[in-house]
Write an enzyme that holds these catalytic residues in place. Structure first.
Site, PDB file in Angstrom:
ATOM      1  N   ASP A  37     -32.006  -5.037  23.786  1.00  0.00           N
ATOM      2  CA  ASP A  37     -32.840  -6.078  23.386  1.00  0.00           C
ATOM      3  C   ASP A  37     -33.548  -5.756  22.375  1.00  0.00           C
ATOM      4  O   ASP A  37     -34.024  -4.434  22.208  1.00  0.00           O
ATOM      5  CB  ASP A  37     -33.383  -6.454  24.695  1.00  0.00           C
ATOM      6  CG  ASP A  37     -33.611  -8.151  24.315  1.00  0.00           C
ATOM      7  OD1 ASP A  37     -34.206  -8.667  23.476  1.00  0.00           O
ATOM      8  OD2 ASP A  37     -33.025  -8.986  25.482  1.00  0.00           O
ATOM      9  N   TYR A 150     -24.336 -22.463  15.933  1.00  0.00           N
ATOM     10  CA  TYR A 150     -23.843 -21.949  17.360  1.00  0.00           C
ATOM     11  C   TYR A 150     -22.562 -22.274  17.728  1.00  0.00           C
ATOM     12  O   TYR A 150     -21.851 -21.248  18.033  1.00  0.00           O
ATOM     13  CB  TYR A 150     -24.922 -22.701  18.151  1.00  0.00           C
ATOM     14  CG  TYR A 150     -24.738 -22.133  19.434  1.00  0.00           C
ATOM     15  CD1 TYR A 150     -25.325 -21.030  19.914  1.00  0.00           C
ATOM     16  CD2 TYR A 150     -24.038 -22.920  20.720  1.00  0.00           C
ATOM     17  CE1 TYR A 150     -25.192 -20.454  21.163  1.00  0.00           C
ATOM     18  CE2 TYR A 150     -24.067 -22.370  21.931  1.00  0.00           C
ATOM     19  CZ  TYR A 150     -24.581 -21.327  22.080  1.00  0.00           C
ATOM     20  OH  TYR A 150     -24.716 -20.787  23.494  1.00  0.00           O
TER      21      TYR A 150
END
Length: 244
Positions: A37, A150
């Site tokens: 991450d 998206y």
């Protein structure tokens, strides 16, 4: 019975939300997990909570160099790579007219380019063992329309999954995509959205949004040998939303 005993997994975007849920379930099922991450604090904390069977590696998923580092760290710590979960993703709640080129490219880099890079470098390692499972987290917006940027990238993830599945089948590496609907994660709880989410839930046949753990169980199935004859396919976790 632990479904992932003896297996090693990389989970991107694993410090919170669905990624953290996947990591917790995988460790409980016997896997060793590499959490990656950009959020170093949250990722380090989660890895510590999960104990010796998890490590954290800070990663910009759009960076080719970072992918090479993640693979090297995985092999150095755990000696093999069996599973990749391409989970990292972002979105902007903006219209076609308002999204800037920089914002569009950021969505592309994190949602789409990262999946390509992850599959490329993970599969190269999996080939050595002549086996592996790659799970790409798309969205119901990889099946039906939604926000610009998206939707585009999530459709691409679906297509890349099929292309990679055909190419990698020869090496016994399976590649599938998961298409979550509305899940209770930080992504959908940005700002004052709770009432809008509650109203939207009424449109879902099961009349509720999902918990991250419900998606994780699907990811576990695809990562494990239980799905040994499934590749190049879409698996939807949306409460019936796209069936309407």
């Amino acid at each position: 019975m632990n479904k992932l005993t003896g297996k090693v997994a990389i989970i991107t975007g694993g410090s919170q939300g669905m990624g953290a849920s996947h990591a917790k379930l995988f460790v409980s099922e016997g896997a060793k997990v590499v959490i990656t991450d950009i959020n170093e604090a949250a990722g380090t904390k989660l890895a510590a909570e999960l104990g010796d069977n998890a490590i954290f590696v800070k990663q910009d998923v759009a960076s080719e160099a970072d992918w090479q580092t993640v693979i090297k760290e995985t092999i150095a710590h755990f000696g093999q790579l069996d599973i990749l979960v391409n989970n990292a993703g972002i979105t902007y709640a903006k219209s076609l007219f308002d999204v800037t080129t920089d914002e569009y490219l950021k969505i592309f880099n994190i949602n789409q380019l990262s999946v390509f890079l992850g599959m490329k470098y993970a599969a190269a390692e999996m080939k050595k063992a002549d086996s592996g499972s790659i799970v790409n987290i798309s969205s119901i917006n990889g099946l039906v329309g939604g926000a610009i940027g998206y939707t585009d990238t999530k459709f691409a993830v679906r297509g890349m999954t099929k292309a990679a599945a055909l190419e990698l089948a020869h090496y016994h590496i399976r590649v599938n995509s998961v298409h979550p609907g509305v899940i209770s994660t930080p992504m959908i709880h940005q700002g004052d959205t709770d009432e809008a989410v509650k109203q939207f839930a009424k449109m879902i046949p099961l009349q509720r949004i999902a918990e991250p753990e419900e998606v994780s169980k699907m990811v576990l199935f695809l990562a494990s040998d239980d799905s040994s004859y499934s590749t190049g396919a879409e698996f939807t976790v949306d409460g019936g939303l796209t069936a309407q």
